[in-house]
Design an enzyme around this catalytic site. Structure first.
Site, PDB file in Angstrom:
ATOM      1  N   ASN A  73      -1.573 -16.991  -6.653  1.00 38.70           N
ATOM      2  CA  ASN A  73      -2.930 -17.434  -6.303  1.00 38.70           C
ATOM      3  C   ASN A  73      -3.766 -17.670  -7.563  1.00 38.70           C
ATOM      4  O   ASN A  73      -4.541 -18.621  -7.628  1.00 38.70           O
ATOM      5  CB  ASN A  73      -3.625 -16.409  -5.399  1.00 38.70           C
ATOM      6  CG  ASN A  73      -3.253 -16.602  -3.936  1.00 38.70           C
ATOM      7  OD1 ASN A  73      -3.638 -17.593  -3.322  1.00 38.70           O
ATOM      8  ND2 ASN A  73      -2.475 -15.677  -3.397  1.00 38.70           N
ATOM      9  N   ASN A  81     -12.152 -12.229  -1.705  1.00 36.08           N
ATOM     10  CA  ASN A  81     -10.751 -11.780  -1.699  1.00 36.08           C
ATOM     11  C   ASN A  81      -9.939 -12.659  -0.757  1.00 36.08           C
ATOM     12  O   ASN A  81     -10.483 -13.213   0.201  1.00 36.08           O
ATOM     13  CB  ASN A  81     -10.710 -10.326  -1.202  1.00 36.08           C
ATOM     14  CG  ASN A  81      -9.290  -9.772  -1.157  1.00 36.08           C
ATOM     15  OD1 ASN A  81      -8.484 -10.003  -2.063  1.00 36.08           O
ATOM     16  ND2 ASN A  81      -8.959  -9.051  -0.092  1.00 36.08           N
ATOM     17  N   HIS A 136      -6.699 -12.367   1.823  1.00 33.94           N
ATOM     18  CA  HIS A 136      -5.920 -11.342   2.514  1.00 33.94           C
ATOM     19  C   HIS A 136      -4.896 -12.029   3.423  1.00 33.94           C
ATOM     20  O   HIS A 136      -5.238 -12.965   4.149  1.00 33.94           O
ATOM     21  CB  HIS A 136      -6.857 -10.456   3.343  1.00 33.94           C
ATOM     22  CG  HIS A 136      -6.148  -9.332   4.018  1.00 33.94           C
ATOM     23  ND1 HIS A 136      -5.749  -8.200   3.341  1.00 33.94           N
ATOM     24  CD2 HIS A 136      -5.736  -9.178   5.309  1.00 33.94           C
ATOM     25  CE1 HIS A 136      -5.127  -7.388   4.194  1.00 33.94           C
ATOM     26  NE2 HIS A 136      -5.104  -7.954   5.389  1.00 33.94           N
ATOM     27  N   ASP A 139     -11.349  -4.843   3.474  1.00 34.90           N
ATOM     28  CA  ASP A 139     -10.983  -6.051   4.235  1.00 34.90           C
ATOM     29  C   ASP A 139     -11.914  -6.305   5.427  1.00 34.90           C
ATOM     30  O   ASP A 139     -11.465  -6.739   6.502  1.00 34.90           O
ATOM     31  CB  ASP A 139      -9.527  -5.946   4.730  1.00 34.90           C
ATOM     32  CG  ASP A 139      -8.543  -5.860   3.580  1.00 34.90           C
ATOM     33  OD1 ASP A 139      -8.821  -6.415   2.508  1.00 34.90           O
ATOM     34  OD2 ASP A 139      -7.475  -5.227   3.748  1.00 34.90           O
TER      35      ASP A 139
HETATM   36  C1  GRF Z   1      -1.101 -12.565  -1.487  1.00 27.82           C
HETATM   37  O1  GRF Z   1      -0.357 -12.634  -0.286  1.00 27.82           O
HETATM   38  C2  GRF Z   1      -2.510 -12.114  -1.216  1.00 27.82           C
HETATM   39  O2  GRF Z   1      -3.017 -12.553   0.013  1.00 27.82           O
HETATM   40  C3  GRF Z   1      -2.356 -10.615  -1.178  1.00 27.82           C
HETATM   41  O3  GRF Z   1      -1.418 -10.339  -2.195  1.00 27.82           O
HETATM   42  C4  GRF Z   1      -0.573 -11.472  -2.396  1.00 27.82           C
HETATM   43  C5  GRF Z   1      -0.690 -11.834  -3.843  1.00 27.82           C
HETATM   44  O4  GRF Z   1       0.189 -12.848  -4.234  1.00 27.82           O
HETATM   45  N1  GRF Z   1      -3.619  -9.959  -1.303  1.00 27.82           N
HETATM   46  P1  GRF Z   1       0.080 -13.511  -5.677  1.00 27.82           P
HETATM   47  O5  GRF Z   1       0.082 -12.368  -6.687  1.00 27.82           O
HETATM   48  O6  GRF Z   1      -1.192 -14.295  -5.730  1.00 27.82           O
HETATM   49  O7  GRF Z   1       1.298 -14.369  -5.806  1.00 27.82           O
END
Ligand code: GRF
Length: 192
Positions: A22, A112, A114, A150
Site C-alpha cells: 500500500n 487507515n 483495513h 477500527d
Molecule cells: C493490508 O491488507 C492492510 O489492509 C492491512 O495490512 C495489510 C498491509 O499490506 N492493514 P501492505 O504492507 O500494504 O502490503
C-alpha cells in the site's frame, strides 16, 4: 478536515510495519501531477519491515523506532512530524495502536486501510473470519482513525466476492488488489 490551499501538496507520513505494498502504491499516487499529497516520511516500528526499502528507492526520509516504550516513541514521532511539517498520516499495515493523546494531536488527519467491510471484523484475521462465517463478500475500508480500534468514520469501502475456492491467502490477495485502488480514491475524496 484539512483543505488544500493553492497548489501545494499536503505533506504526508505513511506508517508501516510490513511489506508496504500500500505504501508503494501511495508513493506512485503521490507522484501523479494532480495528486493532493506528497509523501515525505515513512515511519516503521520495526527495521524488519520490507516496505522500508521504498525509502531508498524513492528518496523519502525514514524513521524507525520500536514501540517498546510507546510514550517515548510517540513523543519522538510527534517531534519529527512537527519538524518535517507533516500535516497528514496514512496508516498502511501499521500494527501498533496509537494512543489517544497522539490521535488527538492529529485529530481528523489520520486515516487507515483495513481489510474488511467495517464494522465487520475489526482487528486481525479478517479473511479467515469471513471464510469461516461463510460470507459471500469480503472487502476493504478506508476510515478515519479514532481512539477506538477500527471504528472511525468510513471514507470509502469496496466489496470483493468470496468464491468457494478461496482460502484466507487467496482472499487476502484479491482484497489487496482492491486496497490499492481504494486508498488513493479515498484520499482524492477527502481533498478534492
Ligand atoms: C493490508 O491488507 C492492510 O489492509 C492491512 O495490512 C495489510 C498491509 O499490506 N492493514 P501492505 O504492507 O500494504 O502490503
Amino acid at each position: 478536515m484539512v483543505k488544500l490551499t493553492g497548489l501545494k501538496k499536503i505533506k504526508t507520513a505513511v506508517f508501516i510495519s510490513g511489506t508496504g505494498s500500500n505504501l508503494k502504491n501511495l508513493i506512485k499516487f503521490s507522484k501523479i501531477k494532480n495528486s493532493p499529497m506528497s509523501i515525505d516520511l515513512i515511519f516503521s516500528n520495526t527495521s524488519k519491515a520490507k516496505g522500508l526499502r521504498f525509502s531508498n528507492q524513492f528518496n523519502i526520509k525514514k524513521y524507525i523506532s520500536s514501540f517498546k516504550d510507546p510514550k517515548i516513541t510517540e513523543a519522538k514521532i510527534l517531534n519529527l512530524l512537527n519538524r518535517e511539517a507533516i500535516k497528514f498520516i496514512c496508516l498502511a499495515g501499521f500494527m501498533k495502536i496509537l494512543s489517544k493523546n497522539f490521535i488527538k494531536k492529529f485529530n481528523g488527519k489520520i486515516i487507515n486501510i483495513h481489510p474488511s467491510l467495517l464494522p465487520k471484523y475489526k482487528g486481525l484475521d479478517t479473511h479467515k473470519k469471513a471464510i469461516q462465517n461463510k460470507d459471500e463478500v469480503a472487502g476493504c475500508t478506508v476510515h478515519y482513525v479514532t481512539a477506538k480500534l477500527d471504528s472511525g468514520k468510513v471514507i470509502l469501502q469496496k466489496e470483493v466476492k468470496i468464491s468457494k475456492k478461496d482460502n484466507p491467502t487467496s482472499l487476502a490477495k484479491k482484497v489487496l488488489r482492491q486496497e490499492h485502488k481504494l486508498y488513493p480514491a479515498a484520499i482524492k475524496k477527502i481533498f478534492n
